[in-house]
Design a protein around this motif. Structure first.
Motif, PDB file in Angstrom:
ATOM      1  N   GLU A  50       9.790   4.844  -6.634  1.00 38.07           N
ATOM      2  CA  GLU A  50       9.999   4.817  -4.911  1.00 38.07           C
ATOM      3  C   GLU A  50       8.821   4.922  -3.989  1.00 38.07           C
ATOM      4  OE1 GLU A  50      13.600   6.740  -4.081  1.00 38.07           O
ATOM      5  OE2 GLU A  50      14.426   6.576  -6.172  1.00 38.07           O
ATOM      6  N   ALA A  51       8.926   4.037  -3.015  1.00 39.25           N
ATOM      7  CA  ALA A  51       7.893   4.386  -2.205  1.00 39.25           C
ATOM      8  C   ALA A  51       8.539   4.098  -0.653  1.00 39.25           C
ATOM      9  CB  ALA A  51       6.662   3.316  -2.114  1.00 39.25           C
ATOM     10  N   THR A  52       7.679   4.795   0.320  1.00 35.30           N
ATOM     11  CA  THR A  52       8.040   4.560   1.660  1.00 35.30           C
ATOM     12  C   THR A  52       6.715   4.366   2.668  1.00 35.30           C
ATOM     13  OG1 THR A  52       8.116   7.003   2.526  1.00 35.30           O
ATOM     14  CG2 THR A  52      10.076   6.230   1.763  1.00 35.30           C
ATOM     15  N   GLY A  53       6.935   3.893   3.702  1.00 37.19           N
ATOM     16  CA  GLY A  53       5.670   3.756   4.503  1.00 37.19           C
ATOM     17  C   GLY A  53       5.998   3.769   6.031  1.00 37.19           C
ATOM     18  N   HIS A  54       5.048   3.636   6.778  1.00 33.00           N
ATOM     19  CA  HIS A  54       5.224   3.681   8.400  1.00 33.00           C
ATOM     20  C   HIS A  54       5.167   2.196   8.879  1.00 33.00           C
ATOM     21  CE1 HIS A  54       0.881   2.947   9.176  1.00 33.00           C
ATOM     22  NE2 HIS A  54       0.680   3.851   8.389  1.00 33.00           N
ATOM     23  N   ASP A  55       4.613   1.000   7.750  1.00 34.35           N
ATOM     24  CA  ASP A  55       4.690  -0.312   8.267  1.00 34.35           C
ATOM     25  C   ASP A  55       4.541  -0.933   6.805  1.00 34.35           C
ATOM     26  OD1 ASP A  55       2.063  -0.411   7.321  1.00 34.35           O
ATOM     27  OD2 ASP A  55       1.288  -0.461   9.424  1.00 34.35           O
ATOM     28  N   ILE A  56       4.827  -2.141   6.814  1.00 34.04           N
ATOM     29  CA  ILE A  56       4.928  -3.139   5.668  1.00 34.04           C
ATOM     30  C   ILE A  56       3.608  -3.057   4.981  1.00 34.04           C
ATOM     31  CG2 ILE A  56       4.304  -5.284   7.007  1.00 34.04           C
ATOM     32  CD1 ILE A  56       7.190  -4.961   4.301  1.00 34.04           C
ATOM     33  N   THR A  57       2.380  -3.019   5.473  1.00 35.00           N
ATOM     34  CA  THR A  57       1.263  -2.825   4.690  1.00 35.00           C
ATOM     35  C   THR A  57       1.317  -1.534   3.843  1.00 35.00           C
ATOM     36  OG1 THR A  57       0.002  -2.130   6.456  1.00 35.00           O
ATOM     37  CG2 THR A  57      -0.087  -4.695   6.027  1.00 35.00           C
ATOM     38  N   ASP A  58       1.589  -0.498   4.704  1.00 32.91           N
ATOM     39  CA  ASP A  58       1.755   0.891   4.125  1.00 32.91           C
ATOM     40  C   ASP A  58       2.780   1.055   3.179  1.00 32.91           C
ATOM     41  OD1 ASP A  58       0.529   3.621   4.504  1.00 32.91           O
ATOM     42  OD2 ASP A  58       2.685   4.234   4.882  1.00 32.91           O
ATOM     43  N   LEU A  59       3.866   0.370   3.051  1.00 35.82           N
ATOM     44  CA  LEU A  59       4.629   0.444   2.058  1.00 35.82           C
ATOM     45  C   LEU A  59       4.290  -0.420   0.773  1.00 35.82           C
ATOM     46  CD1 LEU A  59       7.746   0.827   1.269  1.00 35.82           C
ATOM     47  CD2 LEU A  59       8.345  -1.394   2.265  1.00 35.82           C
ATOM     48  N   LEU A  60       3.534  -1.431   0.959  1.00 32.71           N
ATOM     49  CA  LEU A  60       2.802  -2.088  -0.336  1.00 32.71           C
ATOM     50  C   LEU A  60       1.845  -1.057  -0.890  1.00 32.71           C
ATOM     51  CD1 LEU A  60       2.850  -4.432  -2.189  1.00 32.71           C
ATOM     52  CD2 LEU A  60       1.138  -5.446  -0.584  1.00 32.71           C
ATOM     53  N   ILE A  81       7.849  -6.636 -13.402  1.00 32.53           N
ATOM     54  CA  ILE A  81       8.223  -5.825 -12.294  1.00 32.53           C
ATOM     55  C   ILE A  81       9.233  -6.326 -11.598  1.00 32.53           C
ATOM     56  CG2 ILE A  81       7.440  -4.720  -9.897  1.00 32.53           C
ATOM     57  CD1 ILE A  81       5.767  -3.562 -12.248  1.00 32.53           C
ATOM     58  N   GLU A  82      10.508  -5.707 -11.379  1.00 31.92           N
ATOM     59  CA  GLU A  82      11.636  -6.002 -10.614  1.00 31.92           C
ATOM     60  C   GLU A  82      11.693  -4.946  -9.450  1.00 31.92           C
ATOM     61  OE1 GLU A  82      15.573  -5.359 -12.582  1.00 31.92           O
ATOM     62  OE2 GLU A  82      14.674  -4.338 -13.942  1.00 31.92           O
ATOM     63  N   ILE A  83      11.867  -5.660  -8.288  1.00 32.01           N
ATOM     64  CA  ILE A  83      12.053  -4.926  -7.060  1.00 32.01           C
ATOM     65  C   ILE A  83      13.423  -4.806  -6.811  1.00 32.01           C
ATOM     66  CG2 ILE A  83      11.864  -5.040  -4.552  1.00 32.01           C
ATOM     67  CD1 ILE A  83       8.947  -4.692  -6.065  1.00 32.01           C
ATOM     68  N   LEU A  84      13.979  -3.525  -7.136  1.00 29.77           N
ATOM     69  CA  LEU A  84      15.488  -3.072  -7.133  1.00 29.77           C
ATOM     70  C   LEU A  84      16.026  -3.173  -5.748  1.00 29.77           C
ATOM     71  CD1 LEU A  84      15.171  -0.209  -9.893  1.00 29.77           C
ATOM     72  CD2 LEU A  84      15.916  -2.752 -10.062  1.00 29.77           C
ATOM     73  N   GLU A  85      15.127  -2.683  -4.653  1.00 28.75           N
ATOM     74  CA  GLU A  85      15.626  -2.437  -3.310  1.00 28.75           C
ATOM     75  C   GLU A  85      14.375  -2.514  -2.526  1.00 28.75           C
ATOM     76  OE1 GLU A  85      17.436   0.999  -0.437  1.00 28.75           O
ATOM     77  OE2 GLU A  85      17.511   1.158  -2.741  1.00 28.75           O
ATOM     78  N   LEU A  86      14.649  -3.377  -1.630  1.00 26.54           N
ATOM     79  CA  LEU A  86      13.340  -3.482  -0.410  1.00 26.54           C
ATOM     80  C   LEU A  86      14.055  -3.498   0.838  1.00 26.54           C
ATOM     81  CD1 LEU A  86      10.424  -3.983   0.474  1.00 26.54           C
ATOM     82  CD2 LEU A  86      10.602  -6.376  -0.003  1.00 26.54           C
ATOM     83  N   ASP A  87      13.968  -2.439   1.613  1.00 26.22           N
ATOM     84  CA  ASP A  87      14.461  -2.465   2.951  1.00 26.22           C
ATOM     85  C   ASP A  87      13.373  -2.516   3.989  1.00 26.22           C
ATOM     86  OD1 ASP A  87      15.799  -1.513   5.537  1.00 26.22           O
ATOM     87  OD2 ASP A  87      17.341  -0.326   4.292  1.00 26.22           O
ATOM     88  N   ALA A  89      13.586  -2.721   7.264  1.00 28.16           N
ATOM     89  CA  ALA A  89      13.965  -1.933   8.416  1.00 28.16           C
ATOM     90  C   ALA A  89      13.789  -0.296   8.240  1.00 28.16           C
ATOM     91  CB  ALA A  89      15.630  -2.165   8.864  1.00 28.16           C
ATOM     92  N   LYS A  90      14.028  -0.132   7.086  1.00 27.97           N
ATOM     93  CA  LYS A  90      13.816   1.536   6.793  1.00 27.97           C
ATOM     94  C   LYS A  90      12.425   1.701   6.274  1.00 27.97           C
ATOM     95  CE  LYS A  90      18.622   2.582   6.447  1.00 27.97           C
ATOM     96  NZ  LYS A  90      19.813   3.120   5.483  1.00 27.97           N
ATOM     97  N   LEU A  91      11.571   0.590   5.686  1.00 29.45           N
ATOM     98  CA  LEU A  91      10.355   0.837   5.255  1.00 29.45           C
ATOM     99  C   LEU A  91      10.545   1.885   3.879  1.00 29.45           C
ATOM    100  CD1 LEU A  91       8.336   0.975   8.348  1.00 29.45           C
ATOM    101  CD2 LEU A  91       8.425  -1.025   6.884  1.00 29.45           C
ATOM    102  N   CYS A  92      11.346   1.122   3.015  1.00 32.50           N
ATOM    103  CA  CYS A  92      11.509   1.789   1.609  1.00 32.50           C
ATOM    104  C   CYS A  92      11.528   0.624   0.668  1.00 32.50           C
ATOM    105  CB  CYS A  92      12.583   2.871   1.577  1.00 32.50           C
ATOM    106  SG  CYS A  92      14.192   2.295   1.951  1.00 32.50           S
ATOM    107  N   VAL A  93      11.090   1.075  -0.485  1.00 32.64           N
ATOM    108  CA  VAL A  93      11.096   0.140  -1.801  1.00 32.64           C
ATOM    109  C   VAL A  93      11.495   0.958  -3.006  1.00 32.64           C
ATOM    110  CG1 VAL A  93       8.520  -0.020  -2.312  1.00 32.64           C
ATOM    111  CG2 VAL A  93       9.974  -1.679  -2.954  1.00 32.64           C
ATOM    112  N   ARG A  94      11.988   0.440  -3.861  1.00 34.18           N
ATOM    113  CA  ARG A  94      12.222   0.901  -5.261  1.00 34.18           C
ATOM    114  C   ARG A  94      12.126  -0.153  -6.202  1.00 34.18           C
ATOM    115  NH1 ARG A  94      17.249   1.995  -8.297  1.00 34.18           N
ATOM    116  NH2 ARG A  94      18.385   0.781  -6.869  1.00 34.18           N
ATOM    117  N   ALA A  95      11.285   0.179  -7.257  1.00 41.89           N
ATOM    118  CA  ALA A  95      11.012  -1.146  -8.225  1.00 41.89           C
ATOM    119  C   ALA A  95      10.866  -0.469  -9.692  1.00 41.89           C
ATOM    120  CB  ALA A  95       9.575  -1.430  -8.059  1.00 41.89           C
ATOM    121  N   ARG A  96      11.168  -1.162 -10.617  1.00 40.16           N
ATOM    122  CA  ARG A  96      11.295  -0.940 -11.865  1.00 40.16           C
ATOM    123  C   ARG A  96      10.083  -1.797 -12.668  1.00 40.16           C
ATOM    124  NH1 ARG A  96      16.465  -1.706 -13.734  1.00 40.16           N
ATOM    125  NH2 ARG A  96      16.660   0.648 -13.061  1.00 40.16           N
ATOM    126  N   GLY A  97       9.421  -1.223 -13.459  1.00 40.82           N
ATOM    127  CA  GLY A  97       8.355  -1.660 -14.229  1.00 40.82           C
ATOM    128  C   GLY A  97       8.538  -1.722 -15.740  1.00 40.82           C
TER     129      GLY A  97
END
Length: 157
Positions: A50-60, A81-87, A89-97
């Motif tokens: 899981e990751a969060t960021g302050h903008d979309i580049t920071d999230l990646l 890799i599957e992106i389970l959740e990409l929000d 607006a909230k700048l958070c992502v959850r992925a499974r490798g």
């Protein structure tokens, strides 16, 4: 849906897709592919990050950094890799490798990626190009190819 682009002493990972999720997932696959031939990796285990960021580049950046941390500590190399959740607006992502533990007897050794960088990072959407300096309309940026979503990430090797 990715390629490596030469850069002085480093490499740029370039990924693309029909959706932002697909472009993010392919950036992660590209990351692992640079370290070994993914055809040699069996899908026998998985790791979730899981990751969060302050903008979309920071999230990646943080998504890739989480996979780098997982590889550095548990040696799991992921072929899928599957992106389970990409929000966005909230700048958070959850992925499974999906993959397996790296084994030099089985997996050809590519080039180690030492760090993810923000330098020259770009994320293109249908409408915008976002870099560490901010976002501009995509057509004004004259960037990108035929795909609606693209990611460019400079990594330290």
């Amino acid at each position: 849906q990715y390629e490596y682009m030469d850069h002085t002493a480093d490499v740029i990972l370039h990924s693309w897709g029909r959706t932002l999720q697909e472009a993010f997932a392919q950036a992660c696959v590209c990351f692992f592919s640079y370290m070994t031939e993914l055809d040699s990796v069996d899908l026998v285990s998985s790791v979730e990050v899981e990751a969060t960021g302050h903008d979309i580049t920071d999230l990646l950046f943080h998504l890739l950094d989480e996979f780098l941390f997982s590889f550095s500590t548990d040696f799991v190399i992921c072929r899928r890799i599957e992106i389970l959740e990409l929000d966005v607006a909230k700048l958070c992502v959850r992925a499974r490798g999906h993959g397996e533990k790296f084994d030099l007897k089985k997996h050809p050794q590519g080039t180690e990626i030492k760090a993810i960088t923000m330098h020259q990072m770009k994320i293109l959407t249908k409408d915008t190009m976002t870099t560490e300096e901010g976002s501009v309309p995509r057509e004004a940026s004259q960037e990108g190819g035929l795909f609606p979503y693209e990611c460019y990430v400079l990594v330290d090797i």
